[in-house]
Design a protein around this motif. Structure first.
Motif, short mmCIF file in Angstrom:
data_model
loop_
_atom_site.label_atom_id
_atom_site.label_comp_id
_atom_site.label_asym_id
_atom_site.label_seq_id
_atom_site.Cartn_x
_atom_site.Cartn_y
_atom_site.Cartn_z
N LEU A 92 0.83 -1.21 0.00
CA LEU A 92 0.00 0.00 0.00
C LEU A 92 0.87 1.26 0.00
O LEU A 92 0.59 2.21 -0.74
N ARG A 93 1.91 1.26 0.81
CA ARG A 93 2.80 2.44 0.83
C ARG A 93 3.47 2.63 -0.52
O ARG A 93 3.65 3.76 -0.99
N ARG A 94 3.86 1.52 -1.13
CA ARG A 94 4.54 1.67 -2.43
C ARG A 94 3.61 2.23 -3.48
O ARG A 94 4.03 2.98 -4.37
N LEU A 95 2.33 1.87 -3.41
CA LEU A 95 1.39 2.38 -4.39
C LEU A 95 1.33 3.90 -4.38
O LEU A 95 1.27 4.54 -5.44
N PHE A 96 1.39 4.49 -3.20
CA PHE A 96 1.22 5.94 -3.10
C PHE A 96 2.54 6.70 -3.02
O PHE A 96 2.65 7.78 -3.59
N VAL A 97 3.54 6.17 -2.32
CA VAL A 97 4.77 6.96 -2.11
C VAL A 97 6.03 6.17 -2.41
O VAL A 97 7.14 6.71 -2.27
N GLY A 98 5.92 4.92 -2.79
CA GLY A 98 7.11 4.10 -2.99
C GLY A 98 7.75 4.30 -4.35
O GLY A 98 7.31 5.09 -5.18
N ALA B 109 3.51 6.50 -10.98
CA ALA B 109 3.33 7.95 -11.03
C ALA B 109 2.13 8.31 -11.91
O ALA B 109 1.36 9.23 -11.59
N ALA B 110 1.97 7.61 -13.01
CA ALA B 110 0.82 7.87 -13.88
C ALA B 110 -0.49 7.57 -13.16
O ALA B 110 -1.46 8.33 -13.27
N TRP B 111 -0.51 6.47 -12.39
CA TRP B 111 -1.75 6.15 -11.68
C TRP B 111 -2.04 7.17 -10.59
O TRP B 111 -3.21 7.52 -10.37
N ARG B 112 -1.02 7.66 -9.89
CA ARG B 112 -1.25 8.64 -8.84
C ARG B 112 -1.90 9.90 -9.41
O ARG B 112 -2.83 10.47 -8.83
N ILE B 113 -1.39 10.34 -10.57
CA ILE B 113 -2.00 11.51 -11.21
C ILE B 113 -3.42 11.20 -11.66
O ILE B 113 -4.36 11.99 -11.47
N GLY B 114 -3.59 10.00 -12.24
CA GLY B 114 -4.92 9.61 -12.69
C GLY B 114 -5.90 9.45 -11.54
O GLY B 114 -7.09 9.79 -11.68
N PHE B 115 -5.44 8.96 -10.41
CA PHE B 115 -6.33 8.80 -9.25
C PHE B 115 -6.77 10.17 -8.72
O PHE B 115 -7.94 10.38 -8.37
N ALA B 116 -5.82 11.10 -8.66
CA ALA B 116 -6.19 12.46 -8.24
C ALA B 116 -7.19 13.08 -9.22
O ALA B 116 -8.13 13.77 -8.82
N ALA B 117 -6.99 12.79 -10.51
CA ALA B 117 -7.93 13.32 -11.50
C ALA B 117 -9.30 12.69 -11.35
O ALA B 117 -10.33 13.34 -11.62
N LEU B 118 -9.37 11.42 -10.90
CA LEU B 118 -10.66 10.80 -10.64
C LEU B 118 -11.41 11.51 -9.51
O LEU B 118 -12.63 11.71 -9.57
N LEU B 119 -10.66 11.88 -8.47
CA LEU B 119 -11.29 12.51 -7.31
C LEU B 119 -11.83 13.90 -7.64
O LEU B 119 -12.89 14.30 -7.15
N PHE B 120 -11.08 14.64 -8.46
CA PHE B 120 -11.49 16.02 -8.75
C PHE B 120 -12.09 16.18 -10.15
O PHE B 120 -12.53 17.27 -10.51
N GLY B 121 -12.10 15.10 -10.92
CA GLY B 121 -12.60 15.21 -12.30
C GLY B 121 -14.10 15.29 -12.41
O GLY B 121 -14.63 15.50 -13.50
N THR B 122 -14.80 15.11 -11.31
CA THR B 122 -16.27 15.21 -11.34
C THR B 122 -16.75 16.64 -11.16
O THR B 122 -17.97 16.87 -11.10
N THR B 123 -15.83 17.56 -11.04
CA THR B 123 -16.23 18.98 -10.85
C THR B 123 -17.10 19.44 -12.03
O THR B 123 -16.74 19.28 -13.19
#
Length: 410
Positions: free
Chosen positions: A16-22, A92-106
């Protein structure tokens, strides 16, 4: 026992740590030498494709949501940026994509089928595929779970959410199987490479042992001659003084001791199933018989010898014989039907041996490189501090040339 029971949980949290910061998973080695050039040629095409996708996402957001131009551009770039990174930095691509999922519904309005624009959805699916191809299984599972979190939160239709869940699971499972298969293939390839290296080392050691046994006969003959001449000198030379006779006696004793030491060394090198060598080692005089045997086996051999009047050293003669023997055997295996020219000449530095075959007219019995004959040639020439060259000829044949310093024992 306590550390063993905690290990699975620690591994799960570590994934889990590696997924986000590893650390990310770098791309593997290219499977082809052409890949760097293909990637260089494709880079402009991919760049234009990304620009086109970003423009399409911006138009979709501008047409369907009540957003300002700056916010639409930001969401469009955030949705397509992972596609630019997924091949080299999938996490890194998934982290950006995940953030875009959270805020992409604006600005999402119910008239839209999904809370995210189509370009963003396709880019995220591609990112998940690359994560499954590179990441460990535990990291992939966490990636799948967190990617589903915005789906179940923002997608209003439960049926659509279940469909996305199955789709993402299929992508991750197939990608993980492909990753495991590639890893197994790499492991098998590495194992095969190690096996080939080990076989090559074993072949070198076996050839060196064989050379040592043959050279023992050559050196032993010379040492025996030294011992015999030293022992018989007092009887052949009548005017020898007492000290000179004692000197010859010591020389003979030293030669006999050296012979005994050589026999002990040979016994260490000899294997249990090695046959005892009873015949003398072959030399240049036996080349005619060797060529006749090759002709009888169907090889078109032509022998030319230009040797000096003085005798050739036994070590050089033995090495020349073995080189011709192995070269003829290679020609019979890999160049059936080809003419083979064997020439020996006395150059200024020593004895030059050349074996050249033409283009084969039949199908080789074994693929080139299947044996270790050239290894043995190099080992024999290296013992005499000679030179060996092997090369393919312009007419589709092959040539072996050896220069053997004639400083061997006569």
């Amino acid at each position: 026992m306590e550390s063993a029971t905690r290990r699975p949980g620690g591994q799960v949290m570590g994934d889990l740590r590696r997924l986000f910061v590893g650390a990310d998973y770098p791309p593997g080695a290219p499977t082809s030498r052409r890949w760097p050039r293909i990637r260089l040629l494709m880079s402009p095409v991919l760049l234009l494709a990304l620009i086109g996708l970003t423009s399409a996402a911006y138009e979709y957001l501008s047409d369907n949501r009540n957003l300002g131009g700056g916010w639409s551009i930001l969401l469009a770039v955030a949705g397509t940026a992972p596609a630019a990174l997924m091949a080299r930095r999938p996490l890194a691509a998934w982290r950006i994509g995940f953030a875009a999922l959270l805020f992409g519904t604006t600005g999402y309005v119910p008239t839209e089928s999904w809370p995210w624009n189509p370009v963003q959805i396709l880019a995220l699916l591609a990112v998940l595929w690359f994560v499954a191809l590179r990441a460990d299984a535990g990291v992939s599972v966490w990636c799948w779970l967190f990617s589903l979190l915005p789906v179940w939160v923002y997608v209003p239709n439960a049926g659509n959410a279940w469909g996305v869940t199955v789709l993402l699971a299929a992508i991750m499972l197939v990608g993980d199987q492909v990753r495991r298969r590639r890893r197994s293939q790499r492991a098998l390839a590495e194992q095969a490479e190690r096996s080939e290296l080990e076989q090559a080392r074993r072949a070198v050691l076996q050839e060196r042992t064989r050379i040592a046994r043959e050279m023992h006969d050559v050196v032993a003959h010379s040492m025996s001659m030294i011992a015999v001449r030293a022992e018989t000198a007092p009887y052949r030379v009548a005017e020898l003084t007492g000290p000179a006779r004692e000197e010859f006696t010591e020389i003979a004793a030293s030669a006999r001791t050296a012979l005994d030491d050589m026999r002990r060394l040979l016994s260490v090198l000899r294997q249990a199933d090695d046959p005892a060598l009873t015949a003398p080692q072959p030399g240049l005089a036996e080349l005619g018989t060797l060529v006749d045997d090759a002709r009888a086996a169907g090889v078109d051999v032509h022998l030319a010898m230009e040797l000096p009047m003085r005798p050739v050293g036994e070590a050089a003669a033995l090495t020349a014989y073995r080189i011709v023997q192995e070269a003829l055997a290679n020609a019979a295996r890999y160049a059936p039907g080809a003419r083979v020219d064997v020439s020996l000449a006395a150059d200024e530095p020593g004895l030059r041996v050349r074996v050249r075959n033409g283009r084969p007219t039949g199908r080789p019995a074994r693929p080139p490189g299947a044996g270790h004959g050239l290894v043995g040639m190099r080992e024999r020439v290296a013992i005499l501090d000679g030179e060996l060259s092997t090369e393919a000829t312009g007419d589709g044949g092959f040539a072996v040339t050896a220069l053997l310093p004639d400083g061997g024992v006569h």
